[in-house]
Structure formats: structure tokens, C-alpha cells
Design a protein around this motif. Sequence first.
Motif, short mmCIF file in Angstrom:
data_model
loop_
_atom_site.label_atom_id
_atom_site.label_comp_id
_atom_site.label_asym_id
_atom_site.label_seq_id
_atom_site.Cartn_x
_atom_site.Cartn_y
_atom_site.Cartn_z
N ASP A 58 43.19 41.48 34.63
CA ASP A 58 44.21 41.07 33.66
C ASP A 58 45.49 40.64 34.35
O ASP A 58 46.13 39.65 33.95
N GLN A 91 39.29 36.26 27.97
CA GLN A 91 40.73 36.49 28.12
C GLN A 91 41.48 35.16 28.11
O GLN A 91 42.57 35.04 27.53
N GLU A 138 39.41 46.06 35.09
CA GLU A 138 39.91 45.11 34.09
C GLU A 138 41.42 44.95 34.19
O GLU A 138 41.95 43.86 34.02
N LYS A 139 42.09 46.05 34.49
CA LYS A 139 43.55 45.99 34.65
C LYS A 139 43.93 45.04 35.78
O LYS A 139 44.87 44.24 35.65
N TYR A 150 34.18 37.89 30.79
CA TYR A 150 35.47 38.55 30.53
C TYR A 150 36.62 37.58 30.77
O TYR A 150 37.55 37.48 29.95
#
Length: 473
Positions: A210, A247, A206-207, A243
Motif C-alpha cells: 500500500d 488498489q 499489504e501495508k 491486489y
Amino acid sequence: MRNLWGPYKLMLALLIFVSFYSAAQDTKAEKDTKMEKDRIQIYKENPRYWQYKGKPILLIGGSVEDNLFQIPNLKAHLELLKSVGGNYVRSTMSWVDEGDVPPFKKVGDGYDLNQWNDEFWNRFRNFITWTHEMDIIVQIEVWATFNYYREPWDANPFNPKNNSNYTVEETGLPTAVNSHPVATGNNFFWSVPKERNQEIVLKYQEKFVDKLLAETLPYGHILYCMDNETAVTAAWGEYWATYIQKQAAEAGRVVETTEMWDPWDLSDDKHKATFDHPETYSFCDISQNNHQKRQRHWDNAQKIRAKLSPIRPINNIKIYGADGGRFGSTQDGLERFWRNIFGGFASARFHRPDSGVGLNKTAQAHIKSMRTITDEMDVFTCEPHNDLLSNRAENEAYTVANLGQEYAVYFPNGGSVDINLGVGEAVDTKSGTIRWLNISKSEWGQEAEIHFSGSITLSAPTEDHWAVLIQLK
């Protein structure tokens, strides 16, 4: 008076602040509204295509590499693509070739997944900036599947033996994966909650996503594909598409998402995860169909196009085929390129060498010719219409048309067919113009008048790639 001046100054300062704050908010709202209007999105008048900056757009391209942001002469390569009419590139988030750099910083003998490699992200940032400036649409593949198998996995920062953030015992990740990705032997792709719910691995995945979104969400020319030729569970792609959408929404943006499955056969059940779930995937990519040849290539794609519901753009980010490669000849690749666009699909891009012709001289000529003929017609109102052709051999010619108005026919290797121009709603006119396009040279022949009562015969001038444009008066 001196005692009252303090409160007045405070009130004045507050009024000035409110005024500036309100103006700033109005400016942000206007910017967000323009961003939403201008971004790449499904064309409202015909959802088989895209629109960008409020206008319909046909995506065609080719490039020397997949992870294009890693090449040294990037800007010149983009300018070359733009000069021949291209506006579409692929970007796998990959780092396996000589000269590539990884996204994470190396500290000592290993990587720290909490620190970024500035060189990787500077390269990527330049790529996004320049493509935006040139109005080139970028289709990103978030997870570059082949980075996570065999030799690339051995050196991958996500491999637990290569980073200081987690261990084999904590994650269950393998340190060696010797199988092809089709065997799904790396449980890196099973970290999501519906599968193994490996929270430690998922946190760093996820990092990475992101960071990717931080670089791309401020722009409106990006399409997001979850994987390259994946064979893993559908839960993986669903998780990342959802996801990314979430976001983006939190950042006040809307994005378009898809998945690319490995099977060459579009009727394989894996493709249904994309075709049957528009709530997850707003568009489709059928690049693996571009392994098919000749008439079968057309027929398989047309079956999907006919039954896809709701109608959405169908992209082809990879057109395979190059002499000396493993996936067909250059002739195969060129035919696939033209069949995709004349088949009513939203995009076509030549795959990198040697799996495709990339952006070599031949690719440049065909991109330029495709843009030349489609700019002369309203392709967004047309449909594939091989039903209009007769006296046609298999794979001899392909037609896209707006009945009663305009017709374009592609000949892969010369030939002669009859086309019925008398079909359609109230075809009152019995005359029009005809122009032949020499695709290899990107040159129009002389325009001529035609008169007809029904069908006319079209005979290509030579045994080469030709297209002909007929427009009725």
C-alpha cells in the motif's frame, strides 16, 4: 430587508461553493482522463510494444544497480542514461547493499513495521520524481526475492526476530533460511489465502505494498513486476498482481503487471502462469532467457513470441553477460541486447555489474547505437525476419523488417549474408539506400544507393558489432 439578507448570503455562499466544487470536479476528471491517456500502456496499433504519452515507445536501458533509488549519485546516473538514449530502468524494492536503508523504522533493538523509515521513502520518492521528469520508464519488482533468504533475511525487518510486531509462534516464519531461493524455504511467500493464509504476516505485507502504491500510483511511468526470479507457488504472484490491480482501480488508475520466474528454460511450466493468464499479467518478462547464448537465445524467445496469445509486450529487464561475471561474457551480453530488440521484443536493459555491463562505456555505446538505428525506422511496424537471410552461419546475422519498406540487420561479429529484398506485397521498387552503423562507435557510414532484382549481399566492414539499415524507395 435585514431579516432577508441572512438567507440571501447563505444562498450566495452555497452557489459559490457549488460553482467551485463543480469546477474542481471537472478539473479532476480532465486530469484523470489525461493520466489514463498518457500512462505507460499496451500500444494500440501493435500490442507487442508499449505506448507512453499516446505514442509508441521502445524501452532500452542499463544501470549500475537494481535498487537504483538507493545509490548516492542517482540523478546524475539517470541523466547519463538519458543522454545516450536510454529510457528504461529496474527498481527492486531492496535494501541489502552497503549504504542501503530499509523501509521500516528502527525502534530500540528492532523494527516497528507500523512506522516508516523516512530516508528509504524519500530516496524512492526522488527516484520516481526524477524518472518521471526524464520520461524514463521504471519496472518495479515488488518483492526482492533475495532479501528474504540467507544473510539478507537474517537482518530483514520482516524476520520475526527483528521486529516488535509478531513472533515466530504467531506467524510460523523462520528466523534463519540458509537455502537458495529456488528451494522456496521461506514461508514468507506462502502467506496468501490460497496457501497458508497467514493473516498476521499478510497484513504487514499489504501495508508495505500500500505504501509503495501510494508513492507510485500518482504517476504513469511505472510497470509492476511481482518478484525477482521467483520459484514459489503461482498463487503468490496471482494474489499480488490482483491486489495491485484492485488498489489501483479504487484510486481511479489502471496498471500493468507481470511476474518473473526463475527457470532459464522458457518452456518450463512455471512460465505458463504468466503466458497463459493475461487476465492477471498484462505483459510478460522473459529475462531469464538471457542466460541462453547465441542462436539458442534467439530461437527460444522466438518460440514464445510466436505462440503468445493474446499478443502482449514481452520485456527483458535483465540482460546478463559481462567479462568476469558468472553469466557469460561481455560479448554474450551485447549480442543478447541486440537479439532482443531485433527479435521484436518491447524492451531490453543491461543488468548491473558484474552480472551485466550496467551502464559502462560499452553499454552506453550500444544503447546509443540502438536508439540511433531504431529512430531512423518505424520499428513498431517491423517483424523479425531471419527467413530473408541465406548463406548465413549460425548466429551470424539477425534481421527485423517491414517487408517492401525497410530492413535492419545486426551482425554480432562481422560476417556476410544474402538478404532477399524482393519478398512482400507488391514490391514494385527495385532501388533503395543502405547505411552501415558502427555500433561500438555509434557512427553511421556513408549512405549509398542500391539496385536489386531480388537478393543482395551484405558484408560487414570488420569483425565487430555492425548494423545495417536498408530502406527501399
